[in-house]
Design a protein around this motif. Structure first.
Motif, PDB file in Angstrom:
ATOM      1  N   UNK A 103      28.081  46.024  32.020  1.00 44.84           N
ATOM      2  CA  UNK A 103      28.803  47.066  31.794  1.00 44.84           C
ATOM      3  C   UNK A 103      29.354  47.267  30.281  1.00 44.84           C
ATOM      4  N   UNK A 104      29.686  48.616  29.919  1.00 43.38           N
ATOM      5  CA  UNK A 104      29.730  48.780  28.571  1.00 43.38           C
ATOM      6  C   UNK A 104      30.965  50.004  28.391  1.00 43.38           C
ATOM      7  N   UNK A 105      31.405  50.173  27.454  1.00 47.62           N
ATOM      8  CA  UNK A 105      32.454  51.133  27.140  1.00 47.62           C
ATOM      9  C   UNK A 105      31.880  52.353  26.113  1.00 47.62           C
ATOM     10  N   UNK A 106      32.069  53.344  26.600  1.00 48.81           N
ATOM     11  CA  UNK A 106      31.749  54.629  25.564  1.00 48.81           C
ATOM     12  C   UNK A 106      32.958  54.932  24.772  1.00 48.81           C
ATOM     13  N   UNK A 107      33.320  54.802  23.834  1.00 49.03           N
ATOM     14  CA  UNK A 107      34.373  54.961  22.667  1.00 49.03           C
ATOM     15  C   UNK A 107      34.204  56.256  21.934  1.00 49.03           C
ATOM     16  N   UNK A 108      35.312  56.974  21.671  1.00 48.40           N
ATOM     17  CA  UNK A 108      35.155  57.998  20.726  1.00 48.40           C
ATOM     18  C   UNK A 108      35.982  57.448  19.433  1.00 48.40           C
ATOM     19  N   UNK A 109      35.379  57.422  18.063  1.00 50.43           N
ATOM     20  CA  UNK A 109      36.210  56.806  16.879  1.00 50.43           C
ATOM     21  C   UNK A 109      36.187  58.314  15.964  1.00 50.43           C
ATOM     22  N   UNK A 110      35.964  59.550  16.345  1.00 49.56           N
ATOM     23  CA  UNK A 110      35.940  60.508  15.507  1.00 49.56           C
ATOM     24  C   UNK A 110      37.260  61.235  15.302  1.00 49.56           C
ATOM     25  N   UNK A 111      37.831  61.428  14.145  1.00 53.60           N
ATOM     26  CA  UNK A 111      39.133  62.054  14.187  1.00 53.60           C
ATOM     27  C   UNK A 111      38.871  63.534  14.370  1.00 53.60           C
ATOM     28  N   UNK A 112      39.957  64.041  14.984  1.00 53.59           N
ATOM     29  CA  UNK A 112      39.935  65.657  15.024  1.00 53.59           C
ATOM     30  C   UNK A 112      39.744  66.529  13.657  1.00 53.59           C
ATOM     31  N   UNK A 113      39.248  67.570  13.670  1.00 51.97           N
ATOM     32  CA  UNK A 113      39.222  68.621  12.653  1.00 51.97           C
ATOM     33  C   UNK A 113      40.408  69.532  12.527  1.00 51.97           C
ATOM     34  N   UNK A 114      40.968  69.650  11.376  1.00 54.69           N
ATOM     35  CA  UNK A 114      42.146  70.626  11.021  1.00 54.69           C
ATOM     36  C   UNK A 114      41.325  71.427  10.018  1.00 54.69           C
ATOM     37  N   UNK A 115      41.612  72.717  10.322  1.00 55.88           N
ATOM     38  CA  UNK A 115      40.897  73.821   9.402  1.00 55.88           C
ATOM     39  C   UNK A 115      41.951  74.392   8.722  1.00 55.88           C
ATOM     40  N   UNK A 116      42.487  73.777   7.489  1.00 50.31           N
ATOM     41  CA  UNK A 116      43.582  74.399   6.848  1.00 50.31           C
ATOM     42  C   UNK A 116      43.315  74.112   5.537  1.00 50.31           C
ATOM     43  N   UNK A 117      43.923  75.117   4.595  1.00 51.43           N
ATOM     44  CA  UNK A 117      43.716  74.780   3.069  1.00 51.43           C
ATOM     45  C   UNK A 117      44.990  74.048   2.626  1.00 51.43           C
ATOM     46  N   UNK A 118      45.072  74.040   1.159  1.00 52.16           N
ATOM     47  CA  UNK A 118      46.260  73.219   0.897  1.00 52.16           C
ATOM     48  C   UNK A 118      47.369  74.135   0.882  1.00 52.16           C
ATOM     49  N   UNK A 119      47.334  75.297   1.022  1.00 48.71           N
ATOM     50  CA  UNK A 119      48.525  76.187   1.166  1.00 48.71           C
ATOM     51  C   UNK A 119      48.616  77.103   2.532  1.00 48.71           C
ATOM     52  N   UNK A 120      49.767  77.614   2.787  1.00 52.17           N
ATOM     53  CA  UNK A 120      49.763  78.479   3.844  1.00 52.17           C
ATOM     54  C   UNK A 120      50.937  79.430   3.630  1.00 52.17           C
ATOM     55  N   UNK A 121      50.629  80.550   3.666  1.00 53.40           N
ATOM     56  CA  UNK A 121      51.951  81.601   3.277  1.00 53.40           C
ATOM     57  C   UNK A 121      52.265  82.387   4.451  1.00 53.40           C
ATOM     58  N   UNK A 133      45.561  78.093  13.357  1.00 51.86           N
ATOM     59  CA  UNK A 133      44.970  77.072  12.488  1.00 51.86           C
ATOM     60  C   UNK A 133      44.037  76.318  13.405  1.00 51.86           C
ATOM     61  N   UNK A 134      42.699  76.490  13.252  1.00 52.52           N
ATOM     62  CA  UNK A 134      41.907  75.781  14.240  1.00 52.52           C
ATOM     63  C   UNK A 134      42.028  74.301  13.946  1.00 52.52           C
ATOM     64  N   UNK A 135      42.164  73.705  15.116  1.00 50.84           N
ATOM     65  CA  UNK A 135      42.494  72.358  15.420  1.00 50.84           C
ATOM     66  C   UNK A 135      41.551  72.041  16.696  1.00 50.84           C
ATOM     67  N   UNK A 136      40.736  71.285  16.269  1.00 52.83           N
ATOM     68  CA  UNK A 136      39.596  70.710  17.514  1.00 52.83           C
ATOM     69  C   UNK A 136      39.165  69.324  17.294  1.00 52.83           C
TER      70      UNK A 136
END
Length: 410
Positions: A103-121, A133-136
């Motif tokens: 037996x073994x475990x398949x794990x996910x260690x990757x952070x989500x992606x946030x498509x956003x700049x330093x400012x939002x108007x 705001x792309x969040x995947x």
């Protein structure tokens, strides 16, 4: 019908032989079971029995030592997270074929992606549209995406906020940004400035990039209108990708591009190599496969020497598609697999940023879109077969702007 003595003897003999065969076979199976049950098994497994989501490792990679040889050292299926039972067989030192599992475990260690700049108007009175705001995530089709911090979209000002995203494996990403709430612009007419049109000459691209390892071409659709094929071939066009069509939205009806039939017929007649691209709104493997079948029906009567391309660009609505990045890539693969089975070569089209951050590795060729300054070489580090280097191309025979592409023969 009455059997004679000879026929009866033959029948008895056959029954006897079959009975003996069954007896021998049964005894053999019993002996085999006994041998397997008593077979010597000496296997030492790794201390860490985890594997990353989509990581490529074989059964033997988790075995430190074994008294024999694995029969089929396959890659482990890591397309879903959780505990997995890995079953296999090996032939031990005594020549006995032994079943075994771990037996073994398949794990996910990757952070989500946030498509956003330093400012939002936003204008006063309008809230943040988080759906834009792309969040995947690479594995989770529905990561939790939210904003931390206080702000009032009815009061102009600057608000320091944090956009956070977490997936079901507990990986968290965050992006600090400043929300600017501003007053709506007054209806004042700005002075009109003369802006010189910007364009890239096909002839300049040809001189800069044409050699014995490249071909120079274009990609076209109904936007280019009626094309003078004699003129573009004389200008040096060696290949072209033609839009076959698309759908009018996810799950909606198909349409054939207004100039598809005209373009492909004339390209075939004049001898310009043709590839095809389809603009997709698919959100599942099933839809992607239906799109591929539709494409095949449209192109089957024409010469298509170059790849058929899956073109998916709905990034501004990505959050609404309920797709992980693995789901998106797998969907593209399912589209192209249908094409492959019908004898066509498949390819994925996307721009540099999305290829680097969102698309996962695939066995299919890549058509890279990256518009560089002064036609300089792309900085994209991944593998690609075609490069679309501009969308403001000018060439004799086409009155509108056109995309210019390079094919790399090696």
């Amino acid at each position: 019908m009455t059997l004679n003595k000879k026929q009866i003897k033959i029948g008895i003999l056959i029954v006897g032989i079959l009975s003996l065969f069954v007896l021998v076979w049964g005894i053999t199976k019993i002996i085999q079971k006994i041998r397997v049950k008593n077979a010597k098994i000496e296997i030492t497994l790794h201390d860490d029995m985890t594997i990353n989501f989509l990581e490529e490792k074989r059964i033997s990679d988790y075995i430190v030592s074994i008294n024999g040889k694995i029969v089929d050292d396959k890659f482990i299926d890591t397309t879903s997270i959780g505990e997995k039972v890995i079953a296999f067989e090996f032939v031990n030192d005594d020549g006995i074929r032994v079943p075994y599992e771990y037996k073994l475990s398949v794990v996910d260690k990757v952070e989500p992606v946030i498509w956003l700049g330093n400012s939002y108007t936003v204008y006063k009175g309008n809230d943040i549209d988080t759906s834009k705001i792309l969040c995947g995530d690479n594995e989770d089709a529905s990561p939790h995406c939210y904003i931390e911090g206080e702000y009032d979209y009815n009061v102009p000002g600057e608000y320091p906020l944090v956009f956070k995203a977490s997936d079901k494996s507990g990986n968290v990403a965050q992006r600090n940004f400043t929300l600017h709430v501003v007053e709506p612009k007054k209806n004042e007419s700005a002075p009109v400035k003369d802006v010189l049109p910007s364009y890239t000459l096909f002839s300049d691209i040809y001189v800069k990039y044409k050699n014995d390892k490249t071909k120079i071409g274009i990609d076209v659709s109904g936007w280019q209108g009626d094309i003078d094929f004699e003129a573009i071939k004389q200008a040096g066009v060696e290949f072209m990708f033609i839009k076959v069509g698309g759908t009018k939205g996810t799950g909606k009806e198909f349409y054939v591009d207004s100039k598809f039939e005209q373009n492909i017929k004339k390209a075939n007649e004049i001898g310009i190599d043709v590839g095809i691209y389809f603009y997709s709104y698919a959100n599942s493997n099933k839809q992607a496969q239906e799109e591929a079948k539709w494409v095949i029906k449209q192109i089957k009567d024409y010469k298509v020497k170059l790849p058929v391309v899956f073109d998916w660009e709905n990034w501004s609505s990505f959050n609404d598609y309920n797709l992980s990045f693995f789901g998106l890539t797998d969907m593209a693969n399912s589209f192209l697999e249908v094409l492959n089975k019908s004898g066509y070569e498949g390819m994925i089209y996307s721009s540099k940023s999305y290829l680097e951050k969102l698309w996962l590795p695939t066995k299919y060729d890549i058509w890279l879109a990256h518009y560089t300054v002064n036609m300089e070489k792309t900085s994209y580090q991944g593998k690609y077969k075609y490069w679309q280097l501009c969308d403001d191309g000018k060439i004799d025979g086409i009155n509108a702007n056109v995309d210019i592409d390079i094919m790399y023969l090696d």
